[in-house]
Structures are given as structure tokens and as C-alpha cells.
Enzyme design. Sequence first.
Site, PDB file in Angstrom:
ATOM      1  N   GLY A   1       0.919  -1.425   4.597  1.00 42.66           N
ATOM      2  CA  GLY A   1       1.417   0.091   3.890  1.00 42.66           C
ATOM      3  C   GLY A   1       2.239   0.609   5.214  1.00 42.66           C
ATOM      4  N   HIS A   2       1.666   0.852   6.354  1.00 46.39           N
ATOM      5  CA  HIS A   2       2.243   1.790   7.346  1.00 46.39           C
ATOM      6  C   HIS A   2       3.520   1.088   7.899  1.00 46.39           C
ATOM      7  CE1 HIS A   2       2.529   4.954  10.384  1.00 46.39           C
ATOM      8  NE2 HIS A   2       2.882   3.967  11.232  1.00 46.39           N
TER       9      HIS A   2
ATOM     10  N   HIS B   1      -5.274   3.882  -1.969  1.00 46.79           N
ATOM     11  CA  HIS B   1      -6.565   3.882  -1.254  1.00 46.79           C
ATOM     12  C   HIS B   1      -6.941   5.490  -1.473  1.00 46.79           C
ATOM     13  CE1 HIS B   1      -9.171   2.889   2.582  1.00 46.79           C
ATOM     14  NE2 HIS B   1      -9.844   3.961   1.954  1.00 46.79           N
TER      15      HIS B   1
ATOM     16  N   HIS C   1      -4.218  -4.569   7.728  1.00 48.21           N
ATOM     17  CA  HIS C   1      -4.114  -3.332   8.608  1.00 48.21           C
ATOM     18  C   HIS C   1      -3.081  -3.934  10.007  1.00 48.21           C
ATOM     19  CE1 HIS C   1      -5.318   0.238  10.088  1.00 48.21           C
ATOM     20  NE2 HIS C   1      -6.243   0.537   8.978  1.00 48.21           N
ATOM     21  N   ASP C   2      -2.168  -3.166   9.966  1.00 47.53           N
ATOM     22  CA  ASP C   2      -1.131  -3.200  11.058  1.00 47.53           C
ATOM     23  C   ASP C   2      -0.373  -4.628  10.953  1.00 47.53           C
ATOM     24  OD1 ASP C   2      -1.557  -0.774  12.705  1.00 47.53           O
ATOM     25  OD2 ASP C   2      -3.723  -1.500  12.626  1.00 47.53           O
TER      26      ASP C   2
ATOM     27  N   HIS D   1      -3.981  11.689   0.678  1.00 42.93           N
ATOM     28  CA  HIS D   1      -2.770  10.978   0.217  1.00 42.93           C
ATOM     29  C   HIS D   1      -2.691  10.758  -1.304  1.00 42.93           C
ATOM     30  CE1 HIS D   1      -5.184   8.345   2.319  1.00 42.93           C
ATOM     31  NE2 HIS D   1      -4.622   8.711   3.685  1.00 42.93           N
TER      32      HIS D   1
ATOM     33  N   THR E   1      -7.849   6.489   9.486  1.00 44.38           N
ATOM     34  CA  THR E   1      -7.571   5.061   8.690  1.00 44.38           C
ATOM     35  C   THR E   1      -8.611   4.459   9.090  1.00 44.38           C
ATOM     36  OG1 THR E   1      -5.971   3.374   8.595  1.00 44.38           O
ATOM     37  CG2 THR E   1      -6.329   4.031  10.627  1.00 44.38           C
TER      38      THR E   1
ATOM     39  N   ASN F   1       0.829  -1.245   0.032  1.00 42.65           N
ATOM     40  CA  ASN F   1      -0.103  -0.090   0.078  1.00 42.65           C
ATOM     41  C   ASN F   1       1.041   1.141  -0.111  1.00 42.65           C
ATOM     42  OD1 ASN F   1      -1.295   2.231   1.127  1.00 42.65           O
ATOM     43  ND2 ASN F   1      -2.995   0.887   1.740  1.00 42.65           N
TER      44      ASN F   1
ATOM     45  N   GLU G   1      -8.640   0.433  -3.184  1.00 47.51           N
ATOM     46  CA  GLU G   1      -9.298   0.312  -1.976  1.00 47.51           C
ATOM     47  C   GLU G   1     -10.149   1.646  -1.807  1.00 47.51           C
ATOM     48  OE1 GLU G   1      -6.400  -1.766   1.169  1.00 47.51           O
ATOM     49  OE2 GLU G   1      -6.895   0.424   1.605  1.00 47.51           O
TER      50      GLU G   1
ATOM     51  N   ARG H   1      -8.667   8.939  -0.820  1.00 48.13           N
ATOM     52  CA  ARG H   1      -9.770   9.098  -0.096  1.00 48.13           C
ATOM     53  C   ARG H   1     -10.391  10.456  -0.606  1.00 48.13           C
ATOM     54  NH1 ARG H   1      -9.815   6.126   4.840  1.00 48.13           N
ATOM     55  NH2 ARG H   1      -7.886   5.010   5.173  1.00 48.13           N
TER      56      ARG H   1
ATOM     57  N   ARG I   1       4.981  18.467   0.831  1.00 42.28           N
ATOM     58  CA  ARG I   1       5.906  19.335   0.293  1.00 42.28           C
ATOM     59  C   ARG I   1       5.153  20.248  -1.082  1.00 42.28           C
ATOM     60  NH1 ARG I   1      11.086  20.772   1.641  1.00 42.28           N
ATOM     61  NH2 ARG I   1      11.191  21.024   3.834  1.00 42.28           N
TER      62      ARG I   1
HETATM   63  N1  PXP Z   1      -6.232  -2.535   4.351  1.00 40.54           N
HETATM   64  C1  PXP Z   1      -7.107  -1.653   4.442  1.00 40.54           C
HETATM   65  C2  PXP Z   1      -8.625  -1.786   3.911  1.00 40.54           C
HETATM   66  C3  PXP Z   1      -6.855  -0.406   4.716  1.00 40.54           C
HETATM   67  O1  PXP Z   1      -7.581   0.725   4.695  1.00 40.54           O
HETATM   68  C4  PXP Z   1      -5.321  -0.253   5.193  1.00 40.54           C
HETATM   69  C5  PXP Z   1      -4.817   1.095   5.663  1.00 40.54           C
HETATM   70  O2  PXP Z   1      -5.039   1.976   4.374  1.00 40.54           O
HETATM   71  C6  PXP Z   1      -4.554  -1.454   4.993  1.00 40.54           C
HETATM   72  C7  PXP Z   1      -5.048  -2.417   4.540  1.00 40.54           C
HETATM   73  C8  PXP Z   1      -3.025  -1.370   5.391  1.00 40.54           C
HETATM   74  O3  PXP Z   1      -2.843  -0.964   6.829  1.00 40.54           O
HETATM   75  P1  PXP Z   1      -1.389  -0.826   7.205  1.00 40.54           P
HETATM   76  O4  PXP Z   1      -1.112   0.531   6.697  1.00 40.54           O
HETATM   77  O5  PXP Z   1      -1.645  -0.674   8.655  1.00 40.54           O
HETATM   78  O6  PXP Z   1      -0.605  -1.896   6.857  1.00 40.54           O
END
Ligand code: PXP
Length: 238
Positions: A213-214, A43, A190-191, A50, A100, A7, A70, A45, A18
Site C-alpha cells: 500500500g504505502h 483494511h 508491510h513496507d 480510511h 498501522t 492495498n 484484513e 479499522r 476532504r
Molecule cells: N499487510 C498488513 C497486514 C498490513 O496491515 C498492511 C498495512 O495496512 C500491509 C500489509 C501493507 O503495508 P504497506 O502499506 O506498508 O505496504
Amino acid sequence: MTKLSVNINKIATLRNARGGNVPDVQKVAVDCELFGAQGITVHPRPDERHIRYRDVELLKPLVTTEFNIEGYPSESFISLVKGIKPHQVTLVPDPPGVLTSSAGWNTLEHHDFLVEVIGEFKKHGIRTSIFVGTEKEMIEGAAKTGCDRVELYTEPYATQYPNDPEGAIEPFVKAAELARELGLDLNAGHDLDLHNLRWFKQQIPWIKEVSIGHALISDALYYGLQNTIQMYLRQLRD
Ligand code: PXP
């Protein structure tokens, strides 16, 4: 094999800080693929804080692995996705402006809406996945929407994992087994990070894709993007 979809929203966040084109989001996507990622996730929004809609258009001809978009299925999101025709669309229930994604769909309450939107994407030949928690009724509800896959919301797993890996994974294994019985393929996200990913994959080896992603982009600050992607791929190896 479980695909790693990177992601790249955080790259766009950095660029937007910037106002110029550094780092170059499109180049990062292409490089993630060169370094071994098997997919790219974006993703967009509604506030475009972003990834912007224009980024998604520019990425379309560049992404040669799996392209996953997404987002909340607003009218503008639906028309963007139908125009781009990615391999997969992942529907999330985020209200506009949320920091998020912090919950999966209530697939019972939103059944009619999901059926309509999923049907629309399917008409355009786009695979559909919906973001859900591990509750039995929500997985059963997902199966009734006509979606191809569910993406399990792994934040609760990631939070519990450091103290209690067994307890953390248990509801996810149950949900994954139920999804499989109902004929749904499985994604997760996610995480997820370098610490908790291997256990997740070992316990649910049939998972098709993780989108990360994060943590991955943060790890890249220390290890570099190429090494980091290889490190994540190693966690996913059977
Ligand atoms: N899946 C979904 C639906 C999300 O909204 C996100 C965050 O944008 C992720 C996966 C990825 O999560 P993370 O950035 O914590 O890895």
C-alpha cells in the site's frame, strides 16, 4: 506466480481528508485491476479513518481479481467479512487506534481465539491468512490454528535491507521454508517497495501474494498509478 495485491487504504485516507468522494476509492480499485494488479486489499479499522465498512460493501461487486480483507477479528469485522465473502481474510492482531500493523500474532497465546475465528470463516468458504513474524514458534503455532496461509510481517526485512540484504532476508527464508514444510501457503506485506521487493521474491520465489500500500501509492505520485503497478509487477517477474 506471485500476485500483487494493492492495498488501497491510502486512497481512502486522501478522500476522507476532504469529506467528499475524491479520489473515488471504488474507481481506483477497478483501475488498479485494469492496470494489472491481481488483487485488491482493504483494511477497515474500527474508527473507519480510511476504508469504511460501506466502501467494502461497494467494492464487493466491483473487484474481479482477488479480494482480500484484513483486520482485527472484532465482532463487527467478522460479520462484515462473512457478509462480503471475499476470497481471503487476513487476520491481524492490531489493537484499536493503532497507526498501522506493527507486529504479528502471538499464535500460542491466542491459539484458541484464532482456531475459533478461523473455523468460522472456513465454514463460510473464505480462505484464511494470519499475520505473523518470523519466529519459529509463531509459525508452528500458526499451523496449529487451521489457517490456510501466513502473511509474513516484512517491516524488519525492509528496515534492514538497505544495509544488509543477506542478513535481512535470512530469517524470512527460514520462516518461509518452515511454513512450507508445515503445509502453509505464504503471503507477505508491510513496507515492501520498489527497492526491496525483487530480492524478497528472488529468495522466496514460492510466495503466493504480496500486499503493498504505502510505498506503491506514494510512488504513484511520481510515476502515475498505471506505470507504478507495472513497475511493481516487473519486480515480481520470475
Ligand atoms: N499487510 C498488513 C497486514 C498490513 O496491515 C498492511 C498495512 O495496512 C500491509 C500489509 C501493507 O503495508 P504497506 O502499506 O506498508 O505496504
